[in-house]
Design a protein around this motif. Sequence first.
Motif, short mmCIF file in Angstrom:
data_model
loop_
_atom_site.label_atom_id
_atom_site.label_comp_id
_atom_site.label_asym_id
_atom_site.label_seq_id
_atom_site.Cartn_x
_atom_site.Cartn_y
_atom_site.Cartn_z
N GLU A 180 0.83 -1.21 0.00
CA GLU A 180 0.00 0.00 0.00
C GLU A 180 0.86 1.25 0.00
O GLU A 180 0.57 2.21 -0.73
CB GLU A 180 -0.93 -0.01 1.22
CG GLU A 180 -1.98 1.10 1.19
CD GLU A 180 -2.98 0.98 2.31
OE1 GLU A 180 -3.98 1.73 2.28
OE2 GLU A 180 -2.80 0.14 3.22
N VAL A 181 1.94 1.26 0.80
CA VAL A 181 2.79 2.44 0.93
C VAL A 181 4.09 2.29 0.15
O VAL A 181 4.55 3.22 -0.50
CB VAL A 181 3.09 2.72 2.42
CG1 VAL A 181 4.06 3.90 2.56
CG2 VAL A 181 1.81 2.97 3.18
N ASP A 182 4.71 1.11 0.24
CA ASP A 182 5.95 0.85 -0.48
C ASP A 182 6.01 -0.64 -0.81
O ASP A 182 5.07 -1.40 -0.54
CB ASP A 182 7.18 1.32 0.31
CG ASP A 182 7.28 0.68 1.68
OD1 ASP A 182 6.97 -0.53 1.80
OD2 ASP A 182 7.64 1.38 2.65
N THR A 183 7.14 -1.06 -1.34
CA THR A 183 7.26 -2.45 -1.81
C THR A 183 7.74 -3.42 -0.74
O THR A 183 7.70 -4.63 -0.95
CB THR A 183 8.25 -2.53 -2.99
OG1 THR A 183 9.55 -2.11 -2.53
CG2 THR A 183 7.81 -1.65 -4.14
N VAL A 201 -0.67 -1.51 -4.41
CA VAL A 201 -0.47 -0.24 -5.14
C VAL A 201 0.93 -0.15 -5.72
O VAL A 201 1.13 0.29 -6.85
CB VAL A 201 -0.76 0.95 -4.20
CG1 VAL A 201 -0.45 2.27 -4.90
CG2 VAL A 201 -2.20 0.93 -3.72
N GLN A 202 1.91 -0.56 -4.95
CA GLN A 202 3.31 -0.35 -5.34
C GLN A 202 3.93 -1.56 -6.04
O GLN A 202 5.15 -1.63 -6.17
CB GLN A 202 4.14 -0.02 -4.08
CG GLN A 202 3.53 1.02 -3.16
CD GLN A 202 3.34 2.37 -3.82
OE1 GLN A 202 4.03 2.68 -4.80
NE2 GLN A 202 2.42 3.18 -3.29
N VAL A 230 -1.41 7.43 -1.67
CA VAL A 230 -0.34 6.45 -1.80
C VAL A 230 -0.13 6.03 -3.24
O VAL A 230 0.79 5.25 -3.54
CB VAL A 230 -0.62 5.21 -0.93
CG1 VAL A 230 -0.65 5.57 0.54
CG2 VAL A 230 -1.91 4.51 -1.36
N GLY A 231 -0.96 6.51 -4.15
CA GLY A 231 -0.89 6.10 -5.54
C GLY A 231 -2.11 5.29 -5.92
O GLY A 231 -3.10 5.27 -5.20
N LEU A 232 -2.02 4.61 -7.04
CA LEU A 232 -3.14 3.81 -7.53
C LEU A 232 -2.65 2.42 -7.92
O LEU A 232 -1.55 2.27 -8.46
CB LEU A 232 -3.78 4.49 -8.75
CG LEU A 232 -4.55 5.78 -8.45
CD1 LEU A 232 -4.85 6.53 -9.74
CD2 LEU A 232 -5.85 5.46 -7.71
#
Length: 340
Positions: A180-183, A201-202, A230-232
């Motif tokens: 969701e926030v990073d990988t 997301v990531q 957080v992006g898509l």
Amino acid sequence: MILEGTILRGPSFDAVEGRVVVEDDRIVAIEEDEVYSDDIVLPAFVNAHTHVGDSIAKEAGEGLSLEELVAPPDGLKHRLLREADRSELVAAMERSLDYMEQSGTGAFVEFREGGVEGVRALDDALEGSRLESVVLGRESVDVLEVADGFGASGANDADFSSERRATRRADKLFGIHAGEVDTTDINPALDLDPDFLVHLVQAEPLHLNRVEDSGMPVAVCPRSNLVTDVGLPPVEELIERTTVALGTDNVFLNSPSMFREMEFTAKLYDLTAHEVLAMATGNGAELAGLDCGVLEVGRPARLTVLDGNSDNLAGAQNPVRAVVRRAGTSDVKRVVLPES
């Protein structure tokens, strides 16, 4: 019970004119025929990822980061949940559940905070509801005594190996947030071999390859991801590789309306209306192991009936596209669900 109109039949949502015959809460016939009804009959929605407990704090936390909003144990939502009176919490959840049903949802997959007591509070809110629920408890493996499985916050928050082993022994679902926030939590989440992932997301090519190789279903929540900045999620890439279902996520961030989630997804991504409707119905059912989400003979009668002659839908030339991109709660004429 007989429902007439344009029927979105089968997993491909073939639009046929006719009637659906329901007996003993099951679809016993789908008859093609000329009928005099503008109704649109489709499977009730399956909301593949919710946090209904957040209903006590709608639109709280403006300007906060995702971590400040939801990170355990001291994110805003967790503090509010701990401080909430139980009767207040149950009443708020009841209203969200009622809204979900009014807006055409027939089943949902919940990640429920609060351990055993949190699951029991949701059970109280569901008393008398016709919604089919898959409730995944959190915070303690003890929740498996009362829940349908375990819903983990993310592999960076804790080592969920024991919870994963316990769900296997109990033959229950294990889902986990990832990417969701990073990988950094995606590979550890995949290493747990969960039943499904949430968000992604990531996700990078390596992760997408692992998802495809394992056949791992994914629940995506594009509106929530946009709100929390957080992006898509890479929905087009995911849908080429695995089963992708739609969820509305935290009630305090978004209304639990699958109409809004479908419209947002359809207009943001290069997907067909049929693909998006599948994400909101049959794909969510598949992810959760439910026998619904498809309008077929022999299936349980979990159906949504839209007024195709409403001011909003009258004149629509493509019923599937109209359901996905235009319809809303005000167009719902009837929701057919088995009595609890």
